[in-house]
Design an enzyme around this catalytic site. Structure first.
Site, short mmCIF file in Angstrom:
data_model
loop_
_atom_site.label_atom_id
_atom_site.label_comp_id
_atom_site.label_asym_id
_atom_site.label_seq_id
_atom_site.Cartn_x
_atom_site.Cartn_y
_atom_site.Cartn_z
N LYS A 22 -6.53 -4.66 -9.79
CA LYS A 22 -6.40 -3.38 -10.47
C LYS A 22 -6.95 -3.46 -11.89
CE LYS A 22 -2.86 -0.52 -12.71
NZ LYS A 22 -3.11 -0.95 -14.09
N ASN A 23 -6.55 -4.50 -12.63
CA ASN A 23 -6.94 -4.60 -14.03
C ASN A 23 -8.43 -4.88 -14.22
OD1 ASN A 23 -4.36 -4.05 -14.95
ND2 ASN A 23 -3.74 -6.20 -15.01
N ARG A 92 -3.84 4.96 -18.73
CA ARG A 92 -3.91 4.11 -19.91
C ARG A 92 -5.32 3.57 -20.12
NH1 ARG A 92 -2.01 3.05 -24.88
NH2 ARG A 92 -2.74 1.02 -25.54
N CYS A 116 1.62 3.84 -18.13
CA CYS A 116 3.02 3.40 -18.19
C CYS A 116 3.50 3.39 -19.63
CB CYS A 116 3.17 2.01 -17.57
SG CYS A 116 3.02 1.98 -15.78
N ARG A 121 1.47 0.86 -27.26
CA ARG A 121 0.41 -0.14 -27.28
C ARG A 121 -0.76 0.43 -28.07
NH1 ARG A 121 0.05 -1.12 -20.93
NH2 ARG A 121 0.89 0.98 -20.93
N PRO A 122 -0.81 0.14 -29.36
CA PRO A 122 -1.84 0.73 -30.22
C PRO A 122 -3.23 0.24 -29.85
CG PRO A 122 -0.65 -0.99 -31.38
CD PRO A 122 0.08 -0.78 -30.10
N ILE A 123 -4.24 1.07 -30.21
CA ILE A 123 -5.62 0.69 -29.92
C ILE A 123 -6.37 0.42 -31.23
CG2 ILE A 123 -5.69 1.91 -27.72
CD1 ILE A 123 -7.21 4.16 -29.13
N ASP A 124 -5.64 -0.06 -32.22
CA ASP A 124 -6.27 -0.30 -33.53
C ASP A 124 -7.35 -1.38 -33.45
OD1 ASP A 124 -3.91 -1.94 -33.00
OD2 ASP A 124 -4.28 -2.85 -34.96
N GLN A 125 -7.20 -2.38 -32.58
CA GLN A 125 -8.22 -3.42 -32.47
C GLN A 125 -9.49 -2.89 -31.80
OE1 GLN A 125 -7.69 -6.63 -33.97
NE2 GLN A 125 -6.14 -5.23 -34.78
N ASP A 304 2.88 -9.14 -16.85
CA ASP A 304 3.00 -8.20 -15.73
C ASP A 304 3.87 -8.75 -14.60
OD1 ASP A 304 1.56 -6.21 -16.91
OD2 ASP A 304 -0.29 -6.56 -15.81
N ARG A 396 0.43 2.98 -8.68
CA ARG A 396 -0.63 2.67 -9.64
C ARG A 396 -1.13 1.24 -9.49
NH1 ARG A 396 0.67 2.47 -14.87
NH2 ARG A 396 -1.57 2.49 -15.28
#
Length: 417
Positions: A22-23, A92, A116, A121-125, A304, A396
């Site tokens: 999935k990932n 996500r 989920c 879970r920030p996306i600053d990076q 996970d 999912r």
């Protein structure tokens, strides 16, 4: 409302085939739109996240043909369209469209992602990486507007190890001018899978799977055919389920090396593990020893699998400590396990789990892996029926779950109220 019903107490026995990861799939699908011609993905899992991504690509003008475990994506007529709302809010991994569209068109307007909700879970990076490549980013009404007159290679150091940021920067940098270096990159097998696809499309990426990835940008990418790696989290979930039910299961179509951290912990507990070239046999035992588990970035124990593992640890003698050093608050499944009679106390990043006998209850999956934990818990209950709502989360990440478990001898079915 759809529910998953489980009459447990039956050891799982037989063979289960593991689907594509999935990932990987949720990163490979957007990666395909960097190509000028058609890309074919094999071993694709039949998941709700994949279905949503199919709709997103079609909204952008791509031609998508999905049949069984194969998808053909023709992005030759793709358009750079703003996508502030709609399906991007359900997924996500929709943030991978940022890097893919930025690399292909030099611009992207994407709504902030959903998925989920077990922890922010920030996306600053991701943003840091795009800006280093020369993009200008603004946040307007909950959507990110990303633009670059020209993407240019840069040296980027990630402040935290992030799979999403590593892949997203890799997508954009593959079409940038010059050389990009990602330091402190994530090392997950899924990153290698994405790099393999991009290289087959004509990209020049070295070092995927190490902490330093080097990307030499190219002017154009072309189509290819790529087979997705097996899903190590799905495989781990069935391995844990086999152990929890004291079963005997061959988990087929896996890469044993990807499972080393889990395999080591299961063996430490007393589970018998037999590794073959592309399969792993898990033989449960009457009693298990308690163990301490720390979820870490790869190649450590996968976060996970932290939730599913907590259900297995209720079946041990003594007290186990399960800690998560990737996400600090990934314990929303614990209150549901308590409803089933588990003896668990959460302290900060750790759950202290005492061996206990679980009983059937009506419980709710609050995220994907929490749902997997409840399924495993339900499989261990010898009397009555466990009812799990929130099935949409489980869908999912686990395709053919009812069929696979039924083929292994479990009594499990879906029911609509």
């Amino acid at each position: 409302m759809e529910k998953l019903m489980i009459a447990g107490g039956r050891p799982l026995r037989g063979t289960v085939q593991i689907s594509g990861a999935k990932n990987s799939a949720i990163a490979l699908i957007p990666a395909a739109i960097l190509s000028e011609t058609a890309v074919t993905l094999d071993n694709l899992p039949a998941l709700s996240d994949v279905a949503i991504y199919t709709e997103l690509l079609q909204e952008l003008g791509a031609s998508v043909e999905w049949s069984k475990d194969q998808m053909m994506i023709d992005p030759s007529r793709l358009l750079s369209r703003p996508m502030p709302n709609g399906n991007v809010k359900k997924l996500r991994a929709s943030y991978y469209l940022m890097g893919a569209l930025l690399g292909r068109f030099g611009e992207a307007t994407i709504g902030l992602p959903g998925g989920c909700n077990f922890e922010p879970r920030p996306i600053d990076q991701h943003i840091k990486g795009f800006e280093a490549l020369g993009a200008r980013i603004t946040n307007e009404n909950g959507a990110l507007h990303i633009q670059a007159k020209e993407l240019r290679g840069a040296k980027i150091y990630l402040d935290v190890v992030s799979v999403g940021a590593t892949i997203n920067i890799m997508l954009a940098a593959s079409r940038a001018k010059g050389v990009t270096t990602i330091e402190n990159a994530a090392k997950e097998p899924e990153i290698i899978d994405v790099a393999t696809l991009l290289n087959s499309m004509g990209a020049k990426i070295k070092g995927a799977g190490t902490e330093t990835i080097r990307i030499e940008g190219v002017d154009a990418l072309h189509g290819c055919r790529h087979s997705i790696i097996p899903d190590r989290i799905q495989a781990g979930t069935y391995m844990i389920a086999a152990a929890a039910t004291r079963g005997d299961v061959i988990v087929d179509n896996v890469i044993p090396k990807h499972m080393e951290a889990l395999t080591a912990k299961l063996q430490e507990m007393g589970v018998h593990i037999y590794e073959m070239d592309e399969s792993i046999r898990v033989v449960g035992q009457p009693e298990y020893e308690s163990v301490d588990v720390k979820a870490l970035v790869y190649p450590g124990f996968a976060t996970d699998l932290q939730s599913p593992m907590s259900s297995l640890l209720t079946q041990t003698r003594g007290v186990s400590i399960l800690s998560d050093y990737v996400y600090s608050n990934r314990f929303k499944h614990i209150p549901e396990l308590l409803r089933m009679g588990a003896k668990i106390k959460v302290e900060g990043r750790s759950a202290i789990i005492e061996g206990s006998q679980l009983s059937a209850a009506k419980v709710k999956a609050t995220d994907l892996r929490a749902g997997a934990a409840l399924v495993i818990a339900g499989l261990t209950v010898a009397e009555d029926v466990t009812e799990i709502t929130g099935v949409e989360y489980i869908d999912r990440g686990y395709d053919h779950l009812v069929t696979n478990l039924s083929n292994l001898g479990a009594e499990v079915w879906r029911q609509n109220d």
